[in-house]
Design an enzyme around this catalytic site. Sequence first.
Site, PDB file in Angstrom:
ATOM      1  N   ASP A  93      39.690  43.678  43.640  1.00  0.00           N
ATOM      2  CA  ASP A  93      38.863  42.504  43.402  1.00  0.00           C
ATOM      3  C   ASP A  93      37.635  42.921  42.600  1.00  0.00           C
ATOM      4  OD1 ASP A  93      37.133  43.720  45.188  1.00  0.00           O
ATOM      5  OD2 ASP A  93      37.560  42.338  46.827  1.00  0.00           O
ATOM      6  N   ASP A 267      46.506  37.871  49.341  1.00  0.00           N
ATOM      7  CA  ASP A 267      45.941  38.999  50.085  1.00  0.00           C
ATOM      8  C   ASP A 267      45.142  38.445  51.242  1.00  0.00           C
ATOM      9  OD1 ASP A 267      42.722  39.645  49.840  1.00  0.00           O
ATOM     10  OD2 ASP A 267      43.449  38.329  48.245  1.00  0.00           O
TER      11      ASP A 267
END
Length: 376
Positions: A93, A267
Amino acid sequence: MTQRFSFTRLGQDGAARLGRINTPRGEIRTPAFMPVGTAATVKAMRPESVRETGADILLGNTYHLMLRPTAERIARLGGLHRFMNWDRPILTDSGGFQVMSLTGLRKLTEQGVTFKSHIDGSKHMLSPERSMEIQKLLRSDIVMCFDECPALPAPRERITESMELSMRWAARSREAFGDWPGHALFGIQQGGLEEDLRGKSAEALRAIEFDGYAVGGLAVGEGQEAMFGVLDYAPGMLPEDKPRYLMGVGKPGDLVGAVKRGIDMFDCVLPSRSGRTGQVFTRRGVVNIKNARHADDPRPLDEDCTCPACRSYSRAYLHHVFRAGEILSSMLLTWHNLHYYQELMQGMRDAIGAGDFAGFEARFLAQQAEGDIAPV
């Protein structure tokens, strides 16, 4: 010549999509669930064990890794894959979500975000350019552009300003990422619960051109009904020939509902975090292994599960090691939860391929509604 990142659609049933992402480090079957390895580890799991659950890819966290041990140190040691002994694809991320969560410890400007470390109070700056630099040092296979993610509910004016800032940051992320053969950059759609803002965000991202697209700004307090309301239209605003990723989601029912609406990747920390707190996911819903009803139960968590916890241990034993605070409890329950999530994804892939996703969803919901088996 380095193999380039690509996405192939292999089938579709309604809006649910079956596909395959190809990377130089291996194939990712979609719909895919990515276990979260926040600090270069999925808590309580060896990388080899994560792979044995069926995971094709895992997620690393830019914010945590930039602070400790630092991206520069990881780069000197050969990159994140070598550092943590994971030879499959990794998505990182951008660090934006964690930084935006540091209320009172950050300052937001057009340039980026200045913040204080939660570890030692040291001052740092994250911008689109710095986020791309860090993720390149980590040698991520899939890089996320830098964005801002406001919590919901929020006023429309705040959502609009945030979305427009994120789109400017997306363009800067694209420029800073450049051409990196074999690696991919994903854009992130924002706009809260506002359909017109989601449309404007998608239009801006399509103009910039990314290798994949995330639906961001959900699972931040709006609830499942509102999230599904956005997913009824948001994925369709994104290119059909690129993977679609729903960030930070979620519970098993969230995954099934999102795949039904056209999402390819997920996720979430939930399966690993829940394993450490005695919350176990099964075909019949959530089991709280800490409850006294399991103390004398010789049966496995799930008689049809093939994970080590179910193959070799009883509910009574798992209850005991959890109540005793043994590390083995976190290891076994986390393994079970991750195995369950990967089996759920495989079940959805099989159902899409067979043209039976509606039947799969109906069976899933019926089993979940039954609840856990009766106590002995």
